[in-house]
Write a protein that holds these residues in place. Structure first.
Motif, short mmCIF file in Angstrom:
data_model
loop_
_atom_site.label_atom_id
_atom_site.label_comp_id
_atom_site.label_asym_id
_atom_site.label_seq_id
_atom_site.Cartn_x
_atom_site.Cartn_y
_atom_site.Cartn_z
N ASP A 1 0.30 -1.11 -0.39
CA ASP A 1 0.27 0.13 -0.03
C ASP A 1 1.23 0.89 -0.42
OD1 ASP A 1 -1.71 2.34 0.49
OD2 ASP A 1 -3.26 0.46 1.37
N LEU A 2 1.29 2.18 -1.02
CA LEU A 2 2.10 2.76 -1.13
C LEU A 2 1.33 3.94 -0.43
CD1 LEU A 2 4.44 4.35 -2.33
CD2 LEU A 2 3.29 4.73 -4.83
N LYS A 3 0.52 4.28 -0.70
CA LYS A 3 -0.06 5.71 -0.24
C LYS A 3 -0.24 5.52 1.69
CE LYS A 3 -4.70 8.38 0.71
NZ LYS A 3 -4.62 8.29 2.77
N LYS A 4 -0.56 4.58 2.21
CA LYS A 4 0.26 4.14 3.72
C LYS A 4 1.69 4.03 3.57
CE LYS A 4 -3.81 0.35 5.02
NZ LYS A 4 -4.36 -0.33 5.87
N ILE A 5 2.24 4.08 3.18
CA ILE A 5 4.05 4.48 2.94
C ILE A 5 4.05 5.88 2.87
CG2 ILE A 5 6.06 3.82 2.77
CD1 ILE A 5 5.13 1.38 1.36
N LYS A 6 3.37 6.23 2.00
CA LYS A 6 3.83 8.30 1.94
C LYS A 6 3.52 8.38 3.28
CE LYS A 6 4.11 8.53 -3.12
NZ LYS A 6 5.88 8.63 -2.77
N ASP A 7 2.42 7.96 3.68
CA ASP A 7 1.14 8.73 4.76
C ASP A 7 2.02 8.48 6.24
OD1 ASP A 7 -0.72 9.92 3.55
OD2 ASP A 7 -2.11 7.87 3.80
N CYS A 8 3.19 7.67 6.14
CA CYS A 8 4.23 6.95 7.35
C CYS A 8 4.94 8.10 7.31
CB CYS A 8 4.13 5.46 7.01
SG CYS A 8 5.58 5.03 8.35
N ILE A 9 5.35 8.42 5.94
CA ILE A 9 6.47 9.12 5.62
C ILE A 9 6.96 10.30 6.32
CG2 ILE A 9 8.65 9.48 4.30
CD1 ILE A 9 8.33 6.98 2.28
N GLY A 10 5.60 10.67 6.07
CA GLY A 10 5.05 12.52 5.79
C GLY A 10 6.24 13.01 5.57
N ASP A 11 5.98 14.31 5.49
CA ASP A 11 7.44 15.53 4.76
C ASP A 11 8.73 15.64 5.98
OD1 ASP A 11 7.78 17.92 3.99
OD2 ASP A 11 6.35 18.66 4.36
N PRO A 12 9.48 15.55 5.00
CA PRO A 12 10.73 15.12 5.86
C PRO A 12 11.37 16.06 5.78
CG PRO A 12 10.69 14.07 3.68
CD PRO A 12 9.32 14.31 4.02
N HIS A 13 10.70 18.07 4.98
CA HIS A 13 10.97 19.03 4.72
C HIS A 13 10.32 19.75 6.20
CE1 HIS A 13 12.79 18.49 1.99
NE2 HIS A 13 12.08 17.87 1.09
N ALA A 14 9.33 18.83 7.03
CA ALA A 14 8.34 19.91 7.95
C ALA A 14 9.52 19.34 9.29
CB ALA A 14 7.02 18.89 8.54
N ASP A 15 8.81 20.99 10.58
CA ASP A 15 9.94 21.00 11.41
C ASP A 15 8.74 19.86 12.26
OD1 ASP A 15 11.14 21.79 13.44
OD2 ASP A 15 11.25 24.64 13.67
N VAL A 16 8.62 19.19 12.24
CA VAL A 16 8.43 18.56 12.83
C VAL A 16 8.64 16.89 13.74
CG1 VAL A 16 6.12 18.83 12.59
CG2 VAL A 16 7.05 17.32 11.45
N GLU A 17 7.88 16.72 14.87
CA GLU A 17 9.20 14.97 14.41
C GLU A 17 8.43 14.02 14.07
OE1 GLU A 17 8.50 14.29 19.11
OE2 GLU A 17 10.16 15.40 19.88
N ASN A 18 8.60 12.91 13.36
CA ASN A 18 8.44 11.67 13.17
C ASN A 18 8.33 10.89 14.12
OD1 ASN A 18 8.79 8.84 11.51
ND2 ASN A 18 8.28 10.75 9.88
N PRO A 19 7.34 10.22 14.58
CA PRO A 19 7.18 8.91 15.34
C PRO A 19 7.90 7.45 14.79
CG PRO A 19 4.98 9.41 13.70
CD PRO A 19 6.08 10.42 13.45
N VAL A 20 8.26 7.29 13.39
CA VAL A 20 9.25 6.04 13.84
C VAL A 20 10.67 6.60 13.83
CG1 VAL A 20 9.85 5.09 11.31
CG2 VAL A 20 7.45 5.07 11.62
N LEU A 21 10.81 7.19 12.97
CA LEU A 21 12.34 8.00 13.51
C LEU A 21 12.94 7.61 14.47
CD1 LEU A 21 13.54 9.53 10.58
CD2 LEU A 21 14.05 7.36 10.88
#
Length: 619
Positions: free
Chosen positions: A331-351
């Motif tokens: 499911d590419l959409k779910k994977i992209k939702d998980c990745i999020g925006d790498p440029h945003a000034d927010v935390e990524n829960p996975v990383l």
């Protein structure tokens, strides 16, 4: 690369200001068995190269060379290969002057079965690691080291050297059986990895390992033997350097998650932030695949990506990654939702979870070496190769619960092949109590086709239950002759071995035919002729008489009442026939009377008188 990573992680840990982890030196046991002055158990540190014998032991005799005592040169004039009947050679060398890996390589080429490196100063044990990239790795010898290596303390090394100089033989047992926990029938393991494929020999060996190990990893995961989790090392950029070229090139999410530049060149090629994003994409792929019940698909993605999207071909891109994901049906959409925006000034829960997992908890210690395999919360030491890693994973299963892949010839020698492991075995069949496990054989009475054998497993086992006679006839006698077959096995509530009627004996070793004619136990009627058969007898009466086996007598033409048998049969036939005729006659009479009674209600019958009072109807 390992040292640089260690330093970066130390900086990251101090800046984080939370729980301070620690690096744990993984150890195995060393037990000296001779001489008596050195007898005892000592600790030694497992080297992060070669092949530690996880789950097993190795017995050997120590040798300290007279020259080249640091092992930095080839042992061209000596051969450490053990002679038939002798102990394998454990080569003892001193620390210093060259890399640990070079010492091990020279020892292996000299025929040593293992290498012991004695520390050159009194300190706590350390982990012997491979050289950094570009240092001492002009050849690929590091990946070809196949003997185990351990670091011992300076005091133990000095004691061994003194004993050898005094002319004493030093024998020892290297024991890795408890180097990895094995609490239950499922192994949980992690691989701390990286998507960077341009870091030289380490990256190449990691990619080759992923391709080679994929099949067995997916098999173990599908059948529920293992639970695998991929992990990725990242660190964050100190706030004071967020605007620096280094942080902008190596980090995403405003400096929160960073990775080293693949080429160590911030102005060309791919950047560290490209590696972080691909690491995140791989972690998200695993997350989505795991949620769909197919976590083993991660192995397909990372191996396919390494083949189809390499850095050297300038295909290390999001577009190429998306093509791989689509080809696997994820499911590419779910994977992209998980990745999020790498440029945003927010935390990524996975990383963020990956960063927290890097800090050691319990017995595991910090993950500071890349790549690192963690098995049952203990860090694996040794080279990443399919046989070595599989052997370590197999060592993580509770004894006797290892899957069959752990018992293949490439993993170990089947101890049941030699003298049946000293266990019970049925001589006339292949039923045995010997069962080979990863840590050695066990003698347990087996269960064969739902029939349980009971016993001590060493001297005897016998079938139990209602099907016990199906296996080796229950250990009882059986025989056949002239188309007849007999058995002494009792497969009912009585159980045991008893010779059948017509035989005598113990029922186990033998049953002999009884000659009923000679022993005069049958066919004793006047005028009878007796003939013995195997397991029975035949008896014939003269003058056309019939022999009754139940009464051991002859039945003549007339019985005791003077009526012949044939007359009796005739009388019975006549009686039955007459009874049947009488029954038919009675039925016919009854049916006739019933029919006449019904018809009489509608018309007068010839033999029925008319009634005097008739009823007339006026019209």
């Amino acid at each position: 690369m390992g040292t640089k990573l260690n330093l970066l992680l130390c900086v990251w840990g101090l800046l984080l200001g939370c729980t301070v982890g620690r690096f744990v030196v993984e150890k195995n046991s060393l037990r000296v068995t001779a001489p008596s002055s050195l007898k005892g158990t000592y600790e030694c540190a497992i080297g992060n190269f070669g092949v530690p014998m996880y789950g097993g032991t190795l017995v050997g005799s120590v040798l300290y060379p007279k020259v080249n005592q640091k092992g930095c040169l080839n042992f061209t004039d000596v051969n450490f290969q053990s002679k038939p009947g002798g102990f394998p050679t454990f080569l003892l060398v001193d620390r210093g002057d060259c890399y640990f890996t070079l010492k091990a390589w020279n020892a292996q080429n000299g025929g040593a079965a293992a290498i012991l490196v004695a520390d050159d100063k009194a300190e706590t044990l350390i982990t012997m690691d491979t050289p950094e990239e570009g240092k001492g790795t002009d050849d690929d010898y590091v990946e070809n080291i196949s003997i185990p290596s351990v670091l011992i303390s300076k005091s133990l090394g000095d004691s061994i050297k003194k004993a050898l100089s005094d002319g004493e033989m030093v024998n020892m047992n290297l024991d890795w059986r408890e180097a990895l926990p094995h609490p239950d029938d499922r192994v949980e393991y992690e691989l701390w990895t990286n998507s960077n494929d341009e870091c030289g020999q380490k990256c190449d060996s990691l990619i080759n390992f992923l391709k080679d190990f994929k099949g067995v990893a997916q098999l173990l995961e599908r059948k529920g033997f293992t639970q695998f989790t991929p992990r990725y090392i990242t660190w964050f950029c100190p706030e004071a350097f967020l605007l620096s070229k280094q942080c902008k090139s190596q980090c995403i999410n405003n400096g929160r998650y960073c990775a080293p530049d693949p080429e160590q060149d911030f102005s060309s090629g791919y950047d560290g932030k490209d590696v972080v994003v691909q690491n995140l994409r791989q972690a998200c792929f695993y997350k989505v695949a795991n949620e769909s019940g197919k976590p083993w698909q991660w192995w397909d993605y990372v191996t396919d990506f390494s083949i189809r999207c390499p850095m050297k071909e300038k295909k290390y891109t999001e577009e190429c990654s998306d093509q791989v994901i689509k080809s696997l049906g994820a499911d590419l959409k779910k994977i992209k939702d998980c990745i999020g925006d790498p440029h945003a000034d927010v935390e990524n829960p996975v990383l963020k979870a990956e960063q927290e997992a890097q800090i050691g908890k319990g017995t595991r210690g910090d993950v500071t070496i890349l790549p690192t395999l963690v098995i049952n919360n203990r860090q694996y030491r040794g080279k990443l190769s399919r046989p070595a890693v599989l052997k370590a994973i197999c060592a993580g299963f509770l004894e006797t619960t290892e899957p069959s892949v752990c018992l293949t010839p490439e993993m170990e020698t089947d101890e049941c092949l030699v003298n049946n492991g000293g266990c019970w075995k049925e001589k006339s069949s292949n039923i045995t109590a010997c069962r080979d496990t990863f840590r050695g054989r066990v003698c347990e009475c087996p269960v064969v086709q739902n029939v349980k054998f009971v016993g001590d497993g060493y001297t005897h086992c016998e079938a139990s239950g209602t099907l016990s006679c199906d296996f080796n006839n229950g250990g009882c006698w059986k025989g056949s002759q002239g188309g007849r077959a007999y058995t002494a096995c009792l497969d009912d509530y009585r159980k045991g071995c008893t010779c059948p009627p017509g035989f005598k004996g113990d029922g186990v070793q033998s049953c002999e035919d009884i000659d009923e004619c000679q022993e005069k136990t049958a066919c004793q009627c006047p005028g009878c002729k007796c003939k013995n058969t195997w397991g029975s007898y035949e008896c014939k009466c003269g003058s056309g008489l019939f022999y009754s086996r139940e009464n051991d007598t002859c039945l003549g033409a007339y019985s005791a009442t003077g009526v012949s048998i044939w007359m009796i049969i005739l009388i019975v036939v006549v009686a039955v026939s007459g009874g049947y005729a009488f029954y038919k006659y009675r039925i016919q009479r009854y049916m006739d009377s019933e029919i006449r009674a019904i018809m009489a209600q509608y018309m007068p019958l010839d033999n029925q008188p008319e009634e005097s009072n008739q009823v007339h109807h006026n019209i």
